[in-house]
Design a protein around this motif. Structure first.
Motif, PDB file in Angstrom:
ATOM      1  N   ALA A  89       0.697  -1.224   0.199  1.00  0.00           N
ATOM      2  CA  ALA A  89       0.157  -0.104   0.000  1.00  0.00           C
ATOM      3  C   ALA A  89       0.958   1.439  -0.059  1.00  0.00           C
ATOM      4  O   ALA A  89       0.696   2.260  -0.936  1.00  0.00           O
ATOM      5  N   SER A  90       1.868   1.137   0.857  1.00  0.00           N
ATOM      6  CA  SER A  90       2.744   2.362   0.874  1.00  0.00           C
ATOM      7  C   SER A  90       3.463   2.698  -0.418  1.00  0.00           C
ATOM      8  O   SER A  90       3.677   3.788  -0.813  1.00  0.00           O
ATOM      9  N   ASP A  91       3.979   1.599  -1.121  1.00  0.00           N
ATOM     10  CA  ASP A  91       4.511   1.683  -2.190  1.00  0.00           C
ATOM     11  C   ASP A  91       3.731   1.975  -3.400  1.00  0.00           C
ATOM     12  O   ASP A  91       4.307   2.850  -4.332  1.00  0.00           O
ATOM     13  N   ALA A  92       2.342   1.651  -3.398  1.00  0.00           N
ATOM     14  CA  ALA A  92       1.492   1.870  -4.517  1.00  0.00           C
ATOM     15  C   ALA A  92       1.103   3.662  -4.359  1.00  0.00           C
ATOM     16  O   ALA A  92       1.073   4.325  -5.277  1.00  0.00           O
ATOM     17  N   GLU A  93       1.326   4.119  -3.048  1.00  0.00           N
ATOM     18  CA  GLU A  93       0.839   5.557  -2.929  1.00  0.00           C
ATOM     19  C   GLU A  93       2.223   6.473  -3.328  1.00  0.00           C
ATOM     20  O   GLU A  93       2.153   7.352  -3.794  1.00  0.00           O
ATOM     21  N   SER A  98       6.217   1.949 -10.141  1.00  0.00           N
ATOM     22  CA  SER A  98       7.035   0.955  -9.494  1.00  0.00           C
ATOM     23  C   SER A  98       6.064  -0.175  -8.987  1.00  0.00           C
ATOM     24  O   SER A  98       6.083  -1.521  -9.377  1.00  0.00           O
ATOM     25  N   PHE A  99       4.658   0.427  -8.454  1.00  0.00           N
ATOM     26  CA  PHE A  99       3.588  -0.618  -8.083  1.00  0.00           C
ATOM     27  C   PHE A  99       2.988  -1.224  -9.387  1.00  0.00           C
ATOM     28  O   PHE A  99       2.849  -2.603  -9.676  1.00  0.00           O
ATOM     29  N   ARG A 100       2.752  -0.454 -10.331  1.00  0.00           N
ATOM     30  CA  ARG A 100       2.502  -0.940 -11.432  1.00  0.00           C
ATOM     31  C   ARG A 100       3.363  -2.069 -11.982  1.00  0.00           C
ATOM     32  O   ARG A 100       2.773  -3.196 -12.628  1.00  0.00           O
ATOM     33  N   THR A 101       4.601  -1.983 -12.067  1.00  0.00           N
ATOM     34  CA  THR A 101       5.436  -2.822 -12.518  1.00  0.00           C
ATOM     35  C   THR A 101       5.438  -3.958 -11.821  1.00  0.00           C
ATOM     36  O   THR A 101       5.206  -5.058 -12.116  1.00  0.00           O
ATOM     37  N   LEU A 102       5.337  -3.836 -10.408  1.00  0.00           N
ATOM     38  CA  LEU A 102       5.201  -5.050  -9.595  1.00  0.00           C
ATOM     39  C   LEU A 102       3.949  -5.877  -9.987  1.00  0.00           C
ATOM     40  O   LEU A 102       4.077  -7.252 -10.005  1.00  0.00           O
ATOM     41  N   LEU A 103       2.829  -5.272 -10.046  1.00  0.00           N
ATOM     42  CA  LEU A 103       1.421  -5.831 -10.381  1.00  0.00           C
ATOM     43  C   LEU A 103       1.755  -6.576 -11.703  1.00  0.00           C
ATOM     44  O   LEU A 103       1.054  -7.709 -11.799  1.00  0.00           O
ATOM     45  N   ALA A 104       2.324  -6.021 -12.702  1.00  0.00           N
ATOM     46  CA  ALA A 104       2.532  -6.401 -14.057  1.00  0.00           C
ATOM     47  C   ALA A 104       3.341  -7.869 -13.989  1.00  0.00           C
ATOM     48  O   ALA A 104       2.956  -8.762 -14.513  1.00  0.00           O
ATOM     49  N   TYR A 105       4.196  -7.709 -13.056  1.00  0.00           N
ATOM     50  CA  TYR A 105       5.187  -9.157 -13.031  1.00  0.00           C
ATOM     51  C   TYR A 105       4.189 -10.219 -12.345  1.00  0.00           C
ATOM     52  O   TYR A 105       4.144 -11.458 -12.807  1.00  0.00           O
ATOM     53  N   CYS A 106       3.473 -10.005 -11.235  1.00  0.00           N
ATOM     54  CA  CYS A 106       2.938 -10.937 -10.620  1.00  0.00           C
ATOM     55  C   CYS A 106       1.655 -11.370 -11.641  1.00  0.00           C
ATOM     56  O   CYS A 106       1.510 -12.703 -11.734  1.00  0.00           O
ATOM     57  N   THR A 107       1.143 -10.489 -12.276  1.00  0.00           N
ATOM     58  CA  THR A 107      -0.088 -10.956 -13.373  1.00  0.00           C
ATOM     59  C   THR A 107       0.488 -11.633 -14.481  1.00  0.00           C
ATOM     60  O   THR A 107       0.008 -12.644 -14.772  1.00  0.00           O
ATOM     61  N   THR A 108       1.663 -11.284 -14.920  1.00  0.00           N
ATOM     62  CA  THR A 108       2.140 -12.047 -16.065  1.00  0.00           C
ATOM     63  C   THR A 108       2.692 -13.511 -15.698  1.00  0.00           C
ATOM     64  O   THR A 108       2.301 -14.477 -16.339  1.00  0.00           O
ATOM     65  N   LEU A 109       3.453 -13.444 -14.603  1.00  0.00           N
ATOM     66  CA  LEU A 109       3.910 -14.551 -14.048  1.00  0.00           C
ATOM     67  C   LEU A 109       2.950 -15.883 -13.795  1.00  0.00           C
ATOM     68  O   LEU A 109       2.753 -17.032 -14.194  1.00  0.00           O
TER      69      LEU A 109
END
Length: 165
Positions: A89-93, A98-109
């Motif tokens: 949550a704090s990173d997303a804010e 960077s949070f979008r990149t993290l989410l894209a990594y999780c979703t892609t994997l």
């Protein structure tokens, strides 16, 4: 360490935007495996996203990322809607890109594992499930593995559990 992998690992902070193209230039799944074995996860998810998006990222490396190297994708798998958002949550804010990149990594994997779109390559990875016919296992180890597999099947689809021997 290979020179091309070392260049990514030892990158200059000012060259951060170039990292995905350096990963894309890696020639094979062995280089990707070596990269992720040496990767510092504190450097963010741009490199891991580039790895799971790479056409030579094989199923063994994808499973290793899911089970061994970072638990973010497993958290995402368990609750795709909110778990990662709450955990970061704090990173997303603070840093939405960077949070979008993290989410894209999780979703892609997770999606590519689920769709079985990672190729079988040279890498091998034992998830600790299935593989009951492995001749190196004792009878006790086979029994434990069978029980673990049955339990894990309640939470995960088989494509996430099957090893790449």
């Amino acid at each position: 360490m290979r020179d091309d992998v070392a260049a990514i690992i030892q990158h200059d902070c000012t060259e951060h935007a170039q990292l995905p193209s350096l990963v894309a230039a890696l020639p094979d799944e062995g280089a990707l495996w070596e990269l992720m074995s040496a990767y510092n996860w504190d450097d963010g998810f741009a490199v891991p996203l580039a790895v799971v998006s790479h056409p030579r990222c094989d199923r063994a490396l994808a499973l290793r990322l899911f089970w061994e190297l970072d638990d973010t994708a497993r958290t995402h798998y368990e609750d795709e809607e909110t778990a990662v958002r709450e955990l970061y949550a704090s990173d997303a804010e603070r840093d939405p890109d960077s949070f979008r990149t993290l989410l894209a990594y999780c979703t892609t994997l997770v999606d590519r594992l689920r769709q079985q779109s990672f190729p079988t390559g040279e890498n091998r990875f034992d998830t600790g499930y299935f593989n009951l016919e492995n001749p190196t296992l004792t009878e006790r180890q086979r029994t434990i593995r069978a029980i673990r597999t049955k339990r894990a099947q309640k939470q995960f689809e088989d494509v996430f559990l099957r090893p790449v021997p």
